[in-house]
Design a protein around this motif. Sequence first.
Motif, PDB file in Angstrom:
ATOM      1  N   ASN A  72       0.815  -1.217   0.000  1.00  0.00           N
ATOM      2  CA  ASN A  72       0.000   0.000   0.000  1.00  0.00           C
ATOM      3  C   ASN A  72       0.845   1.263   0.000  1.00  0.00           C
ATOM      4  N   LYS A  73       2.008   1.241   0.622  1.00  0.00           N
ATOM      5  CA  LYS A  73       2.900   2.404   0.625  1.00  0.00           C
ATOM      6  C   LYS A  73       3.376   2.738  -0.791  1.00  0.00           C
ATOM      7  N   HIS A  74       3.569   1.717  -1.606  1.00  0.00           N
ATOM      8  CA  HIS A  74       4.133   1.890  -2.949  1.00  0.00           C
ATOM      9  C   HIS A  74       3.089   1.716  -4.048  1.00  0.00           C
ATOM     10  N   TYR A  75       1.854   1.717  -3.680  1.00  0.00           N
ATOM     11  CA  TYR A  75       0.740   1.493  -4.596  1.00  0.00           C
ATOM     12  C   TYR A  75       0.818   2.394  -5.829  1.00  0.00           C
ATOM     13  N   ILE A  76       1.058   3.657  -5.629  1.00  0.00           N
ATOM     14  CA  ILE A  76       1.059   4.628  -6.733  1.00  0.00           C
ATOM     15  C   ILE A  76       2.185   4.365  -7.729  1.00  0.00           C
ATOM     16  N   GLU A  77       3.269   3.704  -7.281  1.00  0.00           N
ATOM     17  CA  GLU A  77       4.410   3.445  -8.157  1.00  0.00           C
ATOM     18  C   GLU A  77       4.111   2.395  -9.226  1.00  0.00           C
ATOM     19  N   PHE A  78       3.196   1.495  -8.950  1.00  0.00           N
ATOM     20  CA  PHE A  78       2.938   0.429  -9.906  1.00  0.00           C
ATOM     21  C   PHE A  78       1.472   0.320 -10.309  1.00  0.00           C
ATOM     22  N   THR A  79       0.722   1.376 -10.090  1.00  0.00           N
ATOM     23  CA  THR A  79      -0.691   1.358 -10.440  1.00  0.00           C
ATOM     24  C   THR A  79      -1.008   2.496 -11.400  1.00  0.00           C
ATOM     25  N   ASP A  80      -1.723   2.150 -12.434  1.00  0.00           N
ATOM     26  CA  ASP A  80      -2.166   3.126 -13.416  1.00  0.00           C
ATOM     27  C   ASP A  80      -3.646   2.890 -13.634  1.00  0.00           C
ATOM     28  N   LYS A  81      -4.475   3.821 -13.196  1.00  0.00           N
ATOM     29  CA  LYS A  81      -5.913   3.657 -13.326  1.00  0.00           C
ATOM     30  C   LYS A  81      -6.383   4.190 -14.668  1.00  0.00           C
ATOM     31  N   ARG A  82      -7.240   3.400 -15.313  1.00  0.00           N
ATOM     32  CA  ARG A  82      -7.829   3.800 -16.585  1.00  0.00           C
ATOM     33  C   ARG A  82      -9.258   3.283 -16.630  1.00  0.00           C
ATOM     34  N   ASN A  83     -10.111   4.029 -17.277  1.00  0.00           N
ATOM     35  CA  ASN A  83     -11.450   3.535 -17.541  1.00  0.00           C
ATOM     36  C   ASN A  83     -11.407   2.709 -18.817  1.00  0.00           C
ATOM     37  N   VAL A  84     -11.954   1.512 -18.759  1.00  0.00           N
ATOM     38  CA  VAL A  84     -11.998   0.654 -19.936  1.00  0.00           C
ATOM     39  C   VAL A  84     -13.408   0.094 -20.086  1.00  0.00           C
ATOM     40  N   PHE A 122     -21.021   1.213 -28.270  1.00  0.00           N
ATOM     41  CA  PHE A 122     -20.178   0.552 -27.282  1.00  0.00           C
ATOM     42  C   PHE A 122     -18.996  -0.079 -27.985  1.00  0.00           C
ATOM     43  N   ASN A 123     -17.814   0.333 -27.611  1.00  0.00           N
ATOM     44  CA  ASN A 123     -16.591  -0.241 -28.156  1.00  0.00           C
ATOM     45  C   ASN A 123     -15.801  -0.843 -27.008  1.00  0.00           C
ATOM     46  N   ALA A 124     -15.708  -2.154 -26.991  1.00  0.00           N
ATOM     47  CA  ALA A 124     -15.012  -2.830 -25.895  1.00  0.00           C
ATOM     48  C   ALA A 124     -13.506  -2.695 -26.036  1.00  0.00           C
ATOM     49  N   ASP A 125     -12.855  -2.572 -24.900  1.00  0.00           N
ATOM     50  CA  ASP A 125     -11.396  -2.594 -24.834  1.00  0.00           C
ATOM     51  C   ASP A 125     -10.894  -3.990 -24.481  1.00  0.00           C
ATOM     52  N   ILE A 126     -11.720  -4.718 -23.749  1.00  0.00           N
ATOM     53  CA  ILE A 126     -11.384  -6.068 -23.318  1.00  0.00           C
ATOM     54  C   ILE A 126     -12.609  -6.957 -23.537  1.00  0.00           C
ATOM     55  N   TYR A 127     -12.378  -8.122 -24.118  1.00  0.00           N
ATOM     56  CA  TYR A 127     -13.424  -9.123 -24.303  1.00  0.00           C
ATOM     57  C   TYR A 127     -13.110 -10.320 -23.413  1.00  0.00           C
ATOM     58  N   VAL A 128     -14.056 -10.684 -22.578  1.00  0.00           N
ATOM     59  CA  VAL A 128     -13.955 -11.886 -21.752  1.00  0.00           C
ATOM     60  C   VAL A 128     -15.086 -12.799 -22.201  1.00  0.00           C
ATOM     61  N   LEU A 129     -14.719 -13.912 -22.814  1.00  0.00           N
ATOM     62  CA  LEU A 129     -15.713 -14.763 -23.468  1.00  0.00           C
ATOM     63  C   LEU A 129     -15.666 -16.177 -22.903  1.00  0.00           C
ATOM     64  N   GLY A 130     -16.826 -16.664 -22.517  1.00  0.00           N
ATOM     65  CA  GLY A 130     -16.930 -18.024 -22.018  1.00  0.00           C
ATOM     66  C   GLY A 130     -17.821 -18.845 -22.927  1.00  0.00           C
ATOM     67  N   PHE A 131     -17.404 -20.050 -23.193  1.00  0.00           N
ATOM     68  CA  PHE A 131     -18.180 -20.977 -24.015  1.00  0.00           C
ATOM     69  C   PHE A 131     -18.369 -22.271 -23.233  1.00  0.00           C
ATOM     70  N   GLN A 132     -19.585 -22.777 -23.256  1.00  0.00           N
ATOM     71  CA  GLN A 132     -19.868 -24.063 -22.639  1.00  0.00           C
ATOM     72  C   GLN A 132     -20.173 -25.072 -23.737  1.00  0.00           C
ATOM     73  N   GLU A 133     -19.866 -26.323 -23.424  1.00  0.00           N
ATOM     74  CA  GLU A 133     -20.144 -27.450 -24.313  1.00  0.00           C
ATOM     75  C   GLU A 133     -19.512 -27.270 -25.693  1.00  0.00           C
ATOM     76  N   ILE A 134     -18.224 -26.933 -25.721  1.00  0.00           N
ATOM     77  CA  ILE A 134     -17.555 -26.847 -27.030  1.00  0.00           C
ATOM     78  C   ILE A 134     -17.307 -28.229 -27.607  1.00  0.00           C
ATOM     79  N   VAL A 135     -17.413 -29.254 -26.752  1.00  0.00           N
ATOM     80  CA  VAL A 135     -17.419 -30.645 -27.211  1.00  0.00           C
ATOM     81  C   VAL A 135     -18.587 -31.343 -26.538  1.00  0.00           C
TER      82      VAL A 135
END
Length: 132
Positions: free
Chosen positions: A19-31, A60-73
């Motif tokens: 927590n002391k060094h949080y700002i050194e390795f954190t970059d907040k962005r809206n996605v 709506f333009n996504a920056d990240i896609y998280v896709l789940g598929f069930q029963e692909i076999v």
Amino acid sequence: MAALRQEKQQRTWIDDEVNKHYIEFTDKRNVNLFVGTWNVNAKEPKDDITSWLIDDDSKFNADIYVLGFQEIVDLNATNLWIEHTANEGWERMIEQVLHKSIPNTEFVKLDSRHLVGILLCIYVRKSLRPYV
């Protein structure tokens, strides 16, 4: 009991130091995040998935896609014991749709995991990859 107390103190110290060094390795962005799941009923990727992934109105333009598929076999006893490549066709289709439908934007696969009939894929804009 003393070992548990010592472990808790160590975790608290580590949390405090992070927590002391949080700002050194954190970059907040809206996605914009697209999260979707689809039961494909053991079918090969033949249907066009563009309308599922891409907003026709371009509101709506996504920056990240998280896709789940069930029963692909087909979920049967035999398929539990053999290695499948059913995920490859779905991943190829996702990549083609993202490349074709979103000009001037490149997406890269962050990760993909499959287990028997389940597939989870994460794609991110290439420009955001260093931050994910």
